[in-house]
Design an enzyme around this catalytic site. Structure first.
Site, short mmCIF file in Angstrom:
data_model
loop_
_atom_site.label_atom_id
_atom_site.label_comp_id
_atom_site.label_asym_id
_atom_site.label_seq_id
_atom_site.Cartn_x
_atom_site.Cartn_y
_atom_site.Cartn_z
N GLY B 72 67.66 -67.86 -36.83
CA GLY B 72 66.49 -68.21 -36.04
C GLY B 72 65.71 -67.00 -35.56
O GLY B 72 64.48 -66.98 -35.62
N THR B 73 66.43 -65.99 -35.11
CA THR B 73 65.75 -64.80 -34.59
C THR B 73 64.88 -64.16 -35.66
O THR B 73 63.72 -63.81 -35.41
CB THR B 73 66.80 -63.79 -34.07
OG1 THR B 73 67.55 -64.43 -33.04
CG2 THR B 73 66.13 -62.54 -33.52
N SER B 200 68.04 -72.76 -37.96
CA SER B 200 69.17 -71.84 -37.98
C SER B 200 70.45 -72.59 -38.29
O SER B 200 70.66 -73.72 -37.82
CB SER B 200 69.27 -71.16 -36.61
OG SER B 200 70.42 -70.35 -36.55
N GLY B 201 71.34 -71.96 -39.07
CA GLY B 201 72.55 -72.64 -39.53
C GLY B 201 73.58 -72.90 -38.45
O GLY B 201 74.16 -73.99 -38.37
N THR B 238 69.54 -59.14 -50.96
CA THR B 238 70.38 -60.04 -51.74
C THR B 238 70.73 -61.27 -50.91
O THR B 238 71.13 -61.16 -49.76
CB THR B 238 71.67 -59.30 -52.17
OG1 THR B 238 71.28 -58.20 -52.99
CG2 THR B 238 72.60 -60.21 -52.95
N CYS B 325 72.34 -66.56 -23.98
CA CYS B 325 71.78 -65.21 -24.05
C CYS B 325 71.40 -64.72 -22.66
O CYS B 325 71.54 -63.56 -22.36
CB CYS B 325 70.54 -65.20 -24.94
SG CYS B 325 70.83 -66.02 -26.50
C1 LIG Z 1 65.47 -72.21 -29.38
C2 LIG Z 1 66.17 -71.10 -30.11
N1 LIG Z 1 65.46 -70.28 -30.92
C3 LIG Z 1 66.05 -69.28 -31.60
C4 LIG Z 1 67.39 -69.03 -31.50
C5 LIG Z 1 67.98 -67.87 -32.26
O1 LIG Z 1 68.66 -68.29 -33.40
P1 LIG Z 1 69.73 -67.35 -34.11
O2 LIG Z 1 70.91 -67.32 -33.17
O3 LIG Z 1 70.05 -68.03 -35.39
O4 LIG Z 1 69.12 -66.02 -34.30
C6 LIG Z 1 68.18 -69.86 -30.67
C7 LIG Z 1 69.61 -69.66 -30.52
O5 LIG Z 1 70.13 -68.80 -29.82
C8 LIG Z 1 67.54 -70.91 -29.96
O6 LIG Z 1 68.24 -71.70 -29.14
#
Ligand SMILES: Cc1ncc(COP(=O)(O)O)c(C=O)c1O
Lengths: 399, 385
Positions: B72-73, B200-201, B238, B325
């Site tokens: 996600g990030t 995100s997985g 990759t 976080c």
């Molecule tokens: C709303 C949201 N966006 C983005 C993320 C980030 O995803 P990832 O942990 O896969 O980088 C998270 C998870 O921490 C999330 O809850």
């Protein structure tokens, strides 16, 4: 041509060392070097005020890294080992100079010390002849004040030693040569720096951290473990971490005592618990990271009340330090980045809004009578965790 | 510690055994690099393409619009950094919300420091944001709108489809991005008016370190990473083949069971709310009507949320205070603060988040543990002025 022989050369500070002290100092230092840098004792030798070591070139970065953390070492370098021949010295110096020149050095100086008076040239003559040689044939300029590189020549009884770029060791005295103390560690910036100063003065340090779940979390404890991992590198053998259970005391304290004295009362209980460990493990004293006058627990009046909770010596190596100085050492030893992680070692619930800076002794005595001291201290010790961190070994292991 | 109850599924989820089974061959025999010409490479490439088709099918878009990333990030960074042109003379403007995840918030803060205007929309006290609030903020210079689909701290659902339509009507050149990390696979989405959608997985029982991004074929996004040109040049490097296969399987499972799961989690959450109702001073921070049932955010003033989390953890129950976080940064929840919650509720907030692996006994045992823990903590917390 065969590669010339390289040897590790370690200097220490001899000032104030005499007789048995000196022998103990050197034996301890050699054993610490052997242990921390993984050099077999048989490859380390003390001669004429220096320690010499045989080592393989591929281990050089690792060994050099570890030597910077062994108290008692003033400086160290890799030296070239040469026979008593000026020709060979000149050839080696010129070769070394050309390498330095290629790396960008423009100016140099030669610094010679001669303890072997039988050698054909004296120190001054060597400085001049070798200086001319390097100046002309390596095309570098002499600068005796701020040279880019200094070539050190030591003419000793056994060999001539040629070296450049000596590295600073941490100085101080070998850990353990002055006894041992138990440090009250928190997750903060100060106590690890205090530990470092104590070790520097030759004290072996173990740590005690007061854990109060659920008011302080696993993360705060893990942070302290990481600090101890860093500090244990300097402690050579290993470092113990005692984690008494402090919850019971804190809970009863907030129930029974007025808020304004919580800070001092907590510290008094910490010292009393630490004192029990001190008897059990025979440390010579306690230590803390206090410096004077930063917070309520550090006014002279309150420090006095804290100290009167035990009969034990309490060392406070940071008493005269400014915060900036403490921070800069914390950064140097690698504890700063850990200490500033936000996990609190004291829950906000036990931090009074308005702590007294001048708690009276009779008041404390009166208030403390309200608690089941003995039972609570006993509980703190029976529910205590004891962990051991041994220098470099634990750095990469996961618990 | 014997008992393990995990109610922190918004932070991450356990792998599903079916996901492990699907990706395992790609950790062992099918280790090829998808760029290789030989049969090992083809095997890997086929696996990736199949997952791309599967995810595209579930999102009703074309496979060419799905890109795999590390999570996600990265997906959020890619769209946000990649859709705002650098060094433009013309003023640029971004509209977002005050409740975004740090991986959106921090990027937009960074863009703002490069002299790009930003408008951050505040939610109401229930965590809602209306279409009108977004459209009201649009300007001629607006180039990007980024709004999350489901909030990770409260579970609040934002009307991204309607926002998308309105933004599109206002100016179809604006890139509309949606961080769908907490919604993907759990809540339906129609991407017709959404230009980019992050997923995100590890939030849906796939491994950590794999994620993806839908980008409308009409949008251009400047890559963050250059190199071998994988993922049509949008994301070089990759491919994480086992991760992608795991993500594909997890997606398939989530979409297949979505409605059933929502219904079940809804009744589980109602059960917890009912039981919590009996505890004095409980305060609900999640609006039950406007949220995904997998999240419940509540406060128990004056006990600090972190202390409750620690106490529950000792008893084998994993929950979180604020967002996972945030706990690390010790920042008070920016989401609850944006909702205008009183300080005492913000500081004492905890979050339960459920997944399809959560059962009724988990809820009941969690409640019992909490009920047993709270009185002592409340008593201690009240002693301080
Ligand atoms: C709303 C949201 N966006 C983005 C993320 C980030 O995803 P990832 O942990 O896969 O980088 C998270 C998870 O921490 C999330 O809850």
């Amino acid at each position: 041509m065969q590669e010339s022989e390289k040897i590790l050369m370690i200097g220490y500070d001899e000032i104030g060392l005499k007789g048995n002290n000196r022998r103990d100092f050197i034996n301890r230092l050699i054993s610490h070097i052997s242990h921390a840098a993984h050099i077999p004792q048989k490859d380390l030798e003390h001669r004429q005020g220096r320690i010499y070591g045989n080592f393989s070139q591929e281990r050089k970065p690792e060994i050099f890294n570890r030597l910077t953390k062994i108290f008692g070492i003033k400086w160290f370098s890799e030296a070239e080992l040469l026979p008593h021949s000026y020709e060979q010295l000149q050839e080696a110096a010129l070769k070394a100079a050309k390498v330095k020149k290629k790396q960008g050095a423009e100016t140099f100086k030669i610094e010679t010390r001669r303890s072997n008076k039988d050698f054909e040239l004296n120190s001054r003559q060597i400085n001049v002849q070798l200086g001319d040689e390097v100046r002309i044939n390596a095309e570098m300029q002499v600068d005796v004040h701020t040279p880019d590189v200094t070539f050190f020549v030591e003419v000793r009884r056994d060999h001539i030693y040629l070296y450049t770029d000596p590295h600073d060791g941490p100085g101080g005295l070998p850990v353990g040569s002055n006894g041992s103390v138990l440090l009250l560690i928190s997750g903060g910036i100060d106590s690890p720096v205090a530990a470092w100063h104590l070790m520097k003065r030759g004290l072996a340090v173990d740590c005690v951290y007061f854990h109060s779940p659920p008011y302080t979390g696993e993360k705060a404890l893990e942070k302290v473990r990481n600090l101890v991992r860093v500090l244990s590198q300097w402690n050579i053998e290993s470092m113990q971490l005692f984690v008494p259970y402090f919850t019971g005391i804190q809970e009863q304290m907030v129930e029974e005592m007025p808020e304004s004295i919580w800070t001092v009362a907590q510290r008094r209980y910490m010292h009393r618990i630490a004192d029990r460990l001190l008897e059990r493990e025979s440390y010579h004293g306690l230590a803390t990271g206090d410096s004077v006058g930063q917070v309520a627990s550090q006014t002279l009046e309150n420090l006095q009340q804290i100290d009167q909770s035990t009969d034990t010596l309490v060392l406070r190596p940071l008493t005269g330090f400014d915060k900036d100085e403490i921070i800069s050492i914390a950064k140097e030893i690698g504890s700063f980045e850990i200490s500033i992680q936000p996990y609190e070692d004291c829950c906000v619930l036990f931090a009074p809004g308005n702590p007294s800076t001048r708690v009276k002794g009779d008041r404390l005595a009166y208030e403390e009578r309200k608690l089941d001291d003995d039972a609570l201290i006993e509980e703190a010790l029976t529910r205590m965790q004891v962990e051991n961190y041994s220098g470099y070994k634990d750095q990469y292991e996961m618990s | 510690m014997e008992r393990q109850i995990y109610l922190d599924n918004n932070a991450t989820t356990p792998l599903d055994p079916a996901v492990v089974k699907a990706l395992q061959p790609y950790l062992y025999d099918r280790y090829g690099n998808a760029s290789s010409v030989h049969h090992k490479g083809v095997e890997a490439e086929q696996a990736i393409d199949a997952q791309r088709r599967l995810i595209a099918h579930n999102l009703n878009v074309s496979p060419g619009e799905i890109y795999f990333t590390s999570g996600g990030t990265e997906s959020n960074n890619l769209v946000l950094q990649g859709s705002v042109r650098r060094g433009m003379k013309k003023k640029q403007h971004i509209v977002t919300t005050a409740i975004e995840h740090s991986s959106v918030r921090e990027v937009i803060d960074k863009l703002e420091s490069r002299k790009i205007d930003v408008t951050r929309i505040l939610p109401d006290e229930k965590g809602r944001i209306s279409v009108g609030q977004i459209t009201g903020a649009l300007r001629e210079e607006t180039v990007l709108v980024s709004v999350m689909h489901v909030n990770n701290e409260t579970g609040a659902i934002l009307p991204v489809e309607d926002i998308g339509k309105a933004v599109h009507n206002y100016n179809s050149d604006i890139t509309f991005h949606v961080d769908g990390v907490q919604a993907f696979g759990k809540y339906p989405v129609d991407l017709t008016y959404i230009d980019a959608y992050t997923f995100s997985g590890h939030k849906i029982h796939a491994p950590k370190g794999i994620g993806g991004l839908y980008i409308d074929e009409k949008c251009y996004v400047e890559p963050l990473l250059y190199g071998g040109g994988q993922e049509s040049g949008v994301r070089s490097g990759t491919e994480n083949v086992p991760g992608i296969v795991g993500l594909g399987k997890a997606t398939e499972l989530m979409f297949a069971e979505r409605e059933k799961m929502l219904e079940r989690l809804s009744s589980l959450r109602n059960l917890l709310v009912e039981r919590l109702d009996g505890i004095a001073d409980v305060h609900l921070n999640t609006s039950l009507e406007h949220s995904l049932p997998s999240t419940l955010n509540v406060s128990f003033p004056p006990v600090p949320g972190e202390v409750i989390v620690n106490g529950m953890s000792e008893k084998g129950v994993c929950i979180s205070s604020g967002s996972a976080c945030n706990a690390r940064r010790k920042a008070k929840s920016h989401v609850l603060a944006a909702m205008g919650l009183e300080e005492k509720y913000i500081e004492s907030s905890i979050r339960f988040s459920f997944s399809r692996q959560t059962g009724k006994t988990d809820i009941n045992e969690t409640f019992e543990t909490l009920k047993e823990l709270l009185p002592r903590l409340k008593k201690i917390a009240r002693l301080q002025s």
